[in-house]
Motif scaffolding. Structure first.
Motif, PDB file in Angstrom:
ATOM      1  N   UNK A   1     -83.009 -84.259-105.576  1.00 21.37           N
ATOM      2  CA  UNK A   1     -83.029 -85.009-106.841  1.00 21.37           C
ATOM      3  C   UNK A   1     -83.551 -84.135-107.986  1.00 21.37           C
ATOM      4  N   UNK A   2     -84.573 -83.358-107.732  1.00 19.14           N
ATOM      5  CA  UNK A   2     -85.119 -82.483-108.779  1.00 19.14           C
ATOM      6  C   UNK A   2     -84.137 -81.368-109.156  1.00 19.14           C
ATOM      7  N   UNK A   3     -83.435 -80.826-108.169  1.00 19.99           N
ATOM      8  CA  UNK A   3     -82.438 -79.796-108.454  1.00 19.99           C
ATOM      9  C   UNK A   3     -81.258 -80.372-109.238  1.00 19.99           C
ATOM     10  N   UNK A   4     -80.841 -81.585-108.904  1.00 24.29           N
ATOM     11  CA  UNK A   4     -79.764 -82.247-109.656  1.00 24.29           C
ATOM     12  C   UNK A   4     -80.197 -82.485-111.103  1.00 24.29           C
ATOM     13  N   UNK A   5     -81.448 -82.884-111.310  1.00 21.83           N
ATOM     14  CA  UNK A   5     -81.953 -83.093-112.672  1.00 21.83           C
ATOM     15  C   UNK A   5     -82.003 -81.772-113.438  1.00 21.83           C
TER      16      UNK A   5
ATOM     17  N   UNK B   1     -72.809 -78.830-107.925  1.00 18.83           N
ATOM     18  CA  UNK B   1     -73.774 -79.837-107.509  1.00 18.83           C
ATOM     19  C   UNK B   1     -74.486 -79.420-106.236  1.00 18.83           C
ATOM     20  N   UNK B   2     -75.267 -80.349-105.707  1.00 22.95           N
ATOM     21  CA  UNK B   2     -76.049 -80.103-104.505  1.00 22.95           C
ATOM     22  C   UNK B   2     -75.752 -81.215-103.507  1.00 22.95           C
ATOM     23  N   UNK B   3     -75.875 -80.917-102.226  1.00 24.58           N
ATOM     24  CA  UNK B   3     -75.657 -81.916-101.181  1.00 24.58           C
ATOM     25  C   UNK B   3     -76.542 -81.584 -99.987  1.00 24.58           C
ATOM     26  N   UNK B   4     -76.712 -82.568 -99.114  1.00 24.70           N
ATOM     27  CA  UNK B   4     -77.426 -82.364 -97.861  1.00 24.70           C
ATOM     28  C   UNK B   4     -76.403 -82.323 -96.741  1.00 24.70           C
ATOM     29  N   UNK B   5     -76.362 -81.238 -96.032  1.00 28.74           N
ATOM     30  CA  UNK B   5     -75.442 -81.064 -94.904  1.00 28.74           C
ATOM     31  C   UNK B   5     -76.246 -80.557 -93.708  1.00 28.74           C
ATOM     32  N   UNK B   6     -77.323 -81.245 -93.382  1.00 26.55           N
ATOM     33  CA  UNK B   6     -78.251 -80.746 -92.376  1.00 26.55           C
ATOM     34  C   UNK B   6     -79.257 -79.789 -92.993  1.00 26.55           C
ATOM     35  N   UNK B   7     -78.972 -79.334 -94.187  1.00 26.70           N
ATOM     36  CA  UNK B   7     -79.827 -78.461 -94.996  1.00 26.70           C
ATOM     37  C   UNK B   7     -79.301 -78.586 -96.424  1.00 26.70           C
TER      38      UNK B   7
END
Length: 138
Positions: free
Chosen positions: A122-126, A83-89
């Motif tokens: 959101x686009x990368x998760x999709x 998955x993807x997350x935001x961690x300052x980037x």
């Protein structure tokens, strides 16, 4: 293929490139015993970073995600991504527990997270969902 990058980084190559060329031109003209070396080195560094900032980005393609940071580049295949997350980037979380940082998608320089980073997330998760194999029917 879609490329994601913080919009604040887009003008940097256009600023660094001409500055580097100007410094290299100044180094070619006689201006003193140390000025030419110093200006030449600064010009070369400016040109190096002009090219590197032009390449910054996270590119989602059919085979995976290509992450181009200032000093590194890495491709991660879709099947390795958890998955993807935001961690300052942007952070790509891998199935094996590792992570890959996408520094080109850090909010900052006056751009709020919602402006580009959250939309890219959101686009990368999709895209990741679209590349996952369908669950077997029961």
């Amino acid at each position: 293929m879609k490329k994601y990058v913080n919009p604040a980084f887009r003008p940097l190559p256009w600023l660094l490139g001409p500055a580097g060329v100007a410094m290299l031109a100044a180094a070619a003209s006689p201006s003193g015993p140390y000025g030419t070396v110093r200006e030449g080195l600064l010009g070369a560094v400016a040109l190096f970073y002009a090219v590197r900032t032009a390449r910054l980005g996270v590119v989602a393609g059919p085979d995976g995600v290509r992450v181009r940071n200032l000093h590194s580049a890495r491709t991660v295949r879709w099947e390795r991504i958890e998955g993807f997350a935001l961690a300052g980037h942007l952070e790509i979380r891998l199935r094996d527990g590792g992570t890959v940082s996408g520094r080109a998608l850090e909010p900052g320089l006056g751009f709020p997270r919602e402006h580009h980073t959250a939309r890219a997330l959101a686009e990368l998760e999709a895209a990741l969902a679209a590349h996952r194999p369908a669950a077997p029917a029961r």
